[in-house]
Scaffold this motif. Structure first.
Motif, PDB file in Angstrom:
ATOM      1  N   SER A 154      49.984  49.127  42.583  1.00 24.89           N
ATOM      2  CA  SER A 154      48.531  49.103  42.676  1.00 24.89           C
ATOM      3  C   SER A 154      47.993  48.031  41.721  1.00 24.89           C
ATOM      4  CB  SER A 154      47.972  50.500  42.363  1.00 24.89           C
ATOM      5  OG  SER A 154      46.584  50.543  42.574  1.00 24.89           O
ATOM      6  N   SER A 155      47.142  48.406  40.777  1.00 26.27           N
ATOM      7  CA  SER A 155      46.625  47.443  39.789  1.00 26.27           C
ATOM      8  C   SER A 155      47.164  47.735  38.391  1.00 26.27           C
ATOM      9  CB  SER A 155      45.087  47.508  39.758  1.00 26.27           C
ATOM     10  OG  SER A 155      44.643  48.827  39.427  1.00 26.27           O
ATOM     11  N   ARG A 156      48.194  48.597  38.307  1.00 25.35           N
ATOM     12  CA  ARG A 156      48.694  49.080  37.020  1.00 25.35           C
ATOM     13  C   ARG A 156      50.106  48.587  36.749  1.00 25.35           C
ATOM     14  NH1 ARG A 156      47.339  53.327  40.032  1.00 25.35           N
ATOM     15  NH2 ARG A 156      49.467  54.150  40.019  1.00 25.35           N
ATOM     16  N   GLY A 157      50.424  48.455  35.467  1.00 24.34           N
ATOM     17  CA  GLY A 157      51.779  48.066  35.099  1.00 24.34           C
ATOM     18  C   GLY A 157      52.137  48.533  33.704  1.00 24.34           C
ATOM     19  N   MET A 158      53.448  48.540  33.405  1.00 22.95           N
ATOM     20  CA  MET A 158      53.912  48.900  32.072  1.00 22.95           C
ATOM     21  C   MET A 158      55.211  48.187  31.782  1.00 22.95           C
ATOM     22  SD  MET A 158      55.876  52.587  32.266  1.00 22.95           S
ATOM     23  CE  MET A 158      54.414  53.491  31.827  1.00 22.95           C
ATOM     24  N   PHE A 159      55.547  48.069  30.483  1.00 24.68           N
ATOM     25  CA  PHE A 159      56.838  47.510  30.098  1.00 24.68           C
ATOM     26  C   PHE A 159      57.223  48.020  28.722  1.00 24.68           C
ATOM     27  CE2 PHE A 159      53.880  44.573  28.164  1.00 24.68           C
ATOM     28  CZ  PHE A 159      54.478  44.194  26.967  1.00 24.68           C
ATOM     29  N   ALA A 160      58.524  47.989  28.442  1.00 20.16           N
ATOM     30  CA  ALA A 160      59.056  48.391  27.140  1.00 20.16           C
ATOM     31  C   ALA A 160      60.443  47.791  26.997  1.00 20.16           C
ATOM     32  CB  ALA A 160      59.117  49.914  27.006  1.00 20.16           C
ATOM     33  N   LEU A 191      48.616  44.490  43.554  1.00 18.10           N
ATOM     34  CA  LEU A 191      47.939  43.208  43.357  1.00 18.10           C
ATOM     35  C   LEU A 191      48.892  42.235  42.687  1.00 18.10           C
ATOM     36  CD1 LEU A 191      44.472  44.486  42.040  1.00 18.10           C
ATOM     37  CD2 LEU A 191      45.123  43.894  44.389  1.00 18.10           C
ATOM     38  N   SER A 192      48.930  40.997  43.185  1.00 18.40           N
ATOM     39  CA  SER A 192      49.878  40.029  42.648  1.00 18.40           C
ATOM     40  C   SER A 192      49.646  39.682  41.172  1.00 18.40           C
ATOM     41  CB  SER A 192      49.899  38.752  43.495  1.00 18.40           C
ATOM     42  OG  SER A 192      48.637  38.113  43.487  1.00 18.40           O
ATOM     43  N   PRO A 193      48.407  39.661  40.665  1.00 15.23           N
ATOM     44  CA  PRO A 193      48.261  39.349  39.236  1.00 15.23           C
ATOM     45  C   PRO A 193      48.958  40.346  38.318  1.00 15.23           C
ATOM     46  CG  PRO A 193      46.174  38.969  40.359  1.00 15.23           C
ATOM     47  CD  PRO A 193      47.089  39.640  41.348  1.00 15.23           C
ATOM     48  N   ILE A 194      49.003  41.627  38.705  1.00 12.13           N
ATOM     49  CA  ILE A 194      49.649  42.600  37.810  1.00 12.13           C
ATOM     50  C   ILE A 194      51.160  42.380  37.775  1.00 12.13           C
ATOM     51  CG2 ILE A 194      49.937  44.465  39.516  1.00 12.13           C
ATOM     52  CD1 ILE A 194      49.099  44.833  35.764  1.00 12.13           C
ATOM     53  N   THR A 195      51.764  42.013  38.896  1.00 11.99           N
ATOM     54  CA  THR A 195      53.206  41.747  38.869  1.00 11.99           C
ATOM     55  C   THR A 195      53.497  40.469  38.083  1.00 11.99           C
ATOM     56  OG1 THR A 195      53.069  40.653  41.041  1.00 11.99           O
ATOM     57  CG2 THR A 195      53.674  42.978  41.020  1.00 11.99           C
ATOM     58  N   ASP A 223      45.816  48.217  33.183  1.00 17.68           N
ATOM     59  CA  ASP A 223      45.247  48.272  34.532  1.00 17.68           C
ATOM     60  C   ASP A 223      44.264  47.115  34.641  1.00 17.68           C
ATOM     61  OD1 ASP A 223      43.584  48.846  36.805  1.00 17.68           O
ATOM     62  OD2 ASP A 223      44.318  50.903  36.747  1.00 17.68           O
ATOM     63  N   ILE A 224      44.566  46.151  35.488  1.00 18.82           N
ATOM     64  CA  ILE A 224      43.748  44.941  35.550  1.00 18.82           C
ATOM     65  C   ILE A 224      42.519  45.112  36.438  1.00 18.82           C
ATOM     66  CG2 ILE A 224      45.649  43.386  35.009  1.00 18.82           C
ATOM     67  CD1 ILE A 224      45.816  42.737  38.016  1.00 18.82           C
ATOM     68  N   ASP A 226      40.662  48.201  36.368  1.00 22.25           N
ATOM     69  CA  ASP A 226      39.757  48.975  35.509  1.00 22.25           C
ATOM     70  C   ASP A 226      39.585  48.343  34.130  1.00 22.25           C
ATOM     71  OD1 ASP A 226      39.484  50.813  37.526  1.00 22.25           O
ATOM     72  OD2 ASP A 226      41.034  52.154  36.755  1.00 22.25           O
ATOM     73  N   ASN A 227      40.319  47.258  33.884  1.00 22.97           N
ATOM     74  CA  ASN A 227      40.240  46.557  32.603  1.00 22.97           C
ATOM     75  C   ASN A 227      40.572  47.472  31.421  1.00 22.97           C
ATOM     76  OD1 ASN A 227      39.228  44.098  33.854  1.00 22.97           O
ATOM     77  ND2 ASN A 227      37.287  45.186  34.089  1.00 22.97           N
ATOM     78  N   SER A 228      41.640  48.241  31.581  1.00 22.79           N
ATOM     79  CA  SER A 228      42.035  49.158  30.523  1.00 22.79           C
ATOM     80  C   SER A 228      43.444  48.839  30.046  1.00 22.79           C
ATOM     81  CB  SER A 228      41.978  50.604  31.013  1.00 22.79           C
ATOM     82  OG  SER A 228      42.884  50.808  32.097  1.00 22.79           O
ATOM     83  N   THR A 229      43.694  49.095  28.763  1.00 21.03           N
ATOM     84  CA  THR A 229      45.022  48.903  28.180  1.00 21.03           C
ATOM     85  C   THR A 229      45.367  50.114  27.325  1.00 21.03           C
ATOM     86  OG1 THR A 229      44.143  47.771  26.225  1.00 21.03           O
ATOM     87  CG2 THR A 229      44.774  46.388  28.105  1.00 21.03           C
ATOM     88  N   PHE A 230      46.658  50.361  27.198  1.00 20.98           N
ATOM     89  CA  PHE A 230      47.138  51.463  26.358  1.00 20.98           C
ATOM     90  C   PHE A 230      48.426  51.012  25.694  1.00 20.98           C
ATOM     91  CE2 PHE A 230      49.914  55.225  25.891  1.00 20.98           C
ATOM     92  CZ  PHE A 230      49.142  55.956  24.996  1.00 20.98           C
ATOM     93  N   GLN A 231      48.503  51.218  24.405  1.00 17.23           N
ATOM     94  CA  GLN A 231      49.659  50.794  23.628  1.00 17.23           C
ATOM     95  C   GLN A 231      50.190  51.991  22.851  1.00 17.23           C
ATOM     96  OE1 GLN A 231      49.172  48.154  20.044  1.00 17.23           O
ATOM     97  NE2 GLN A 231      50.180  46.649  21.376  1.00 17.23           N
ATOM     98  N   MET A 232      51.468  52.305  23.045  1.00 16.54           N
ATOM     99  CA  MET A 232      52.062  53.453  22.361  1.00 16.54           C
ATOM    100  C   MET A 232      53.293  53.008  21.577  1.00 16.54           C
ATOM    101  SD  MET A 232      53.340  57.112  23.927  1.00 16.54           S
ATOM    102  CE  MET A 232      54.587  56.387  24.996  1.00 16.54           C
ATOM    103  N   ASP A 233      53.286  53.231  20.282  1.00 20.89           N
ATOM    104  CA  ASP A 233      54.426  52.909  19.434  1.00 20.89           C
ATOM    105  C   ASP A 233      55.561  53.883  19.745  1.00 20.89           C
ATOM    106  OD1 ASP A 233      56.275  52.369  17.465  1.00 20.89           O
ATOM    107  OD2 ASP A 233      54.844  52.418  15.814  1.00 20.89           O
ATOM    108  N   ILE A 234      56.684  53.359  20.229  1.00 19.21           N
ATOM    109  CA  ILE A 234      57.798  54.234  20.603  1.00 19.21           C
ATOM    110  C   ILE A 234      58.944  54.188  19.588  1.00 19.21           C
ATOM    111  CG2 ILE A 234      57.302  54.089  23.068  1.00 19.21           C
ATOM    112  CD1 ILE A 234      59.595  52.027  23.284  1.00 19.21           C
ATOM    113  N   SER A 235      58.720  53.486  18.468  1.00 16.58           N
ATOM    114  CA  SER A 235      59.820  53.284  17.516  1.00 16.58           C
ATOM    115  C   SER A 235      60.347  54.594  16.945  1.00 16.58           C
ATOM    116  CB  SER A 235      59.377  52.355  16.382  1.00 16.58           C
ATOM    117  OG  SER A 235      58.214  52.850  15.741  1.00 16.58           O
ATOM    118  N   ASN A 236      59.495  55.625  16.900  1.00 13.67           N
ATOM    119  CA  ASN A 236      59.935  56.925  16.394  1.00 13.67           C
ATOM    120  C   ASN A 236      60.099  57.943  17.518  1.00 13.67           C
ATOM    121  OD1 ASN A 236      59.936  56.164  13.608  1.00 13.67           O
ATOM    122  ND2 ASN A 236      57.693  56.302  13.627  1.00 13.67           N
ATOM    123  N   GLY A 237      60.326  57.443  18.709  1.00 15.03           N
ATOM    124  CA  GLY A 237      60.396  58.329  19.869  1.00 15.03           C
ATOM    125  C   GLY A 237      61.778  58.835  20.223  1.00 15.03           C
ATOM    126  N   HIS A 238      62.743  58.717  19.303  1.00 13.83           N
ATOM    127  CA  HIS A 238      64.091  59.207  19.583  1.00 13.83           C
ATOM    128  C   HIS A 238      64.074  60.708  19.850  1.00 13.83           C
ATOM    129  CE1 HIS A 238      66.547  55.662  18.668  1.00 13.83           C
ATOM    130  NE2 HIS A 238      65.677  55.399  17.713  1.00 13.83           N
TER     131      HIS A 238
END
Length: 343
Positions: A154-160, A191-195, A223-224, A226-238
């Motif tokens: 859709s218009s959403r994406g994530m990476f880690a 949407l191609s911009p999100i990829t 989400d491009i 809705d113009n929203s971003t979310f950032q989650m620190d996963i360094s302590n997520g073991h």
């Protein structure tokens, strides 16, 4: 060597990479799983950046509907129905002939994953389904290979970025294979911009890994539309009880895993039967609403029949079983299943 480095002069001027980092890139080996929208962006950046050896893996061929977002392919590739890795190899070699491109036409599964993914400096995720990501994670953790996860729909994406022994593994972050079949590009669009954006972030993370720089410690979502971003620190997520990186139980590589899906051809019927071992029931009402936007749908209390095109029809049963009519090619049937049903 000086002439070879001239190609990368602007990248070398970037101090965190420099000449030393560029030489590391030229000697590096990367493997990319999936040559769809994400994979074409990732491979383009890696090849232009001078990664020395790139293995690209995909089971599918180029179709006209791919061209909206899969940036390496042309109309002629779709007309010839070229395997994606073959079409990509030609274009990538024209971009940078000094990079060794190894195209592999294959479906990643528990039988071949270790052979295809081990022995590399980084694994990059260009896939579109959860099961393959758990499979990649098993190989990466078992063999101590960093890998970059990414996904877009859709218009959403994530990476880690996952570094075995240092960061949480994918199974720490997502302990269970998600319930439900999930959204796919073929059911809700993309949407191609999100990829482009997610693929570029993934390529950057892979380059950081290859030159020995610190990768992003966060799981990033955006989400491009809705113009929203979310950032989650996963360094302590073991997860101290993680079955993969703590207990080193690589169940997605096991042939008896309940997560594996079985495929068989039905003799004389031009049909492939697909049986999911997770015993999840199909939600006909939800699926019918999605499929009506794409093709012809007929549903009764016992089964749902969906025809995405004139060649193929899919019959889905409540118990999660599917019949793919119109082909006896298991790879092709799996492609249709993945597109419209998901993992």
């Amino acid at each position: 060597m000086q002439k070879e480095l001239e190609r990368y002069s602007r990248q070398i001027l970037f101090q965190p990479i420099g000449k030393e980092g560029q030489l590391k890139l030229l000697k590096s080996r990367a493997v990319l799983v999936g040559m769809g929208a994400l994979g074409t962006v990732i491979s383009n950046h890696l090849v232009r950046s001078g990664v020395g050896y790139l293995r690209i893996i995909d089971r599918d061929f180029v179709e006209l509907s791919n061209l909206q977002r899969q940036s390496l392919y042309k109309e002629s590739d779709a007309l010839q129905q070229l395997p994606k890795v073959i079409a990509a190899e030609k274009t990538l070699t024209e971009i940078n002939s000094s990079v060794t491109i190894e195209p592999i036409i294959a479906d990643i599964n528990m039988n071949n994953a270790e052979e295809l993914l081990s022995g590399f400096d980084v694994i990059v995720d260009g896939t579109d389904n959860f099961l393959t990501r758990y499979l990649i994670n098993d190989v990466a953790v078992k063999h101590g290979i960093p890998w970059v996860h990414g996904g877009a729909v859709s218009s959403r994406g994530m990476f880690a970025t996952i570094i075995p022994g240092k960061t949480p593994c994918y199974r720490c972050l997502f302990p269970d294979l998600p319930a439900g079949r999930g959204e796919t590009c073929d059911t809700v669009g993309v949407l191609s911009p999100i990829t482009d954006i997610i693929g570029s972030f993934e390529a950057m993370e892979a380059i950081k890994v290859l030159v020995g720089a610190e990768p992003n410690p966060n799981l990033e979502q955006l989400d491009i539309w809705d113009n929203s971003t979310f950032q989650m620190d996963i360094s302590n997520g073991h997860n101290p009880k993680c079955p993969t990186c703590v207990e080193r139980h690589f169940e997605f590589l096991e042939t008896r895993s309940s997560h594996q899906t079985t495929y068989s051809t039905l003799c004389g019927r031009d049909t492939v039967q697909i049986v999911s071992r997770n015993k999840e029931e199909f939600d006909f009402n939800k699926m019918a609403e999605q499929f009506k936007k794409i093709g012809e749908v007929k549903v009764n209390p016992y089964l749902l029949r969906f025809s995405p095109d004139e060649e193929i029809s899919m019959v889905l049963f409540k118990d999660g079983r599917a019949l793919i009519h119109g082909t006896n090619d298991i790879t092709k049937a799996k492609s249709y299943y993945s597109r419209y049903i998901g993992s």
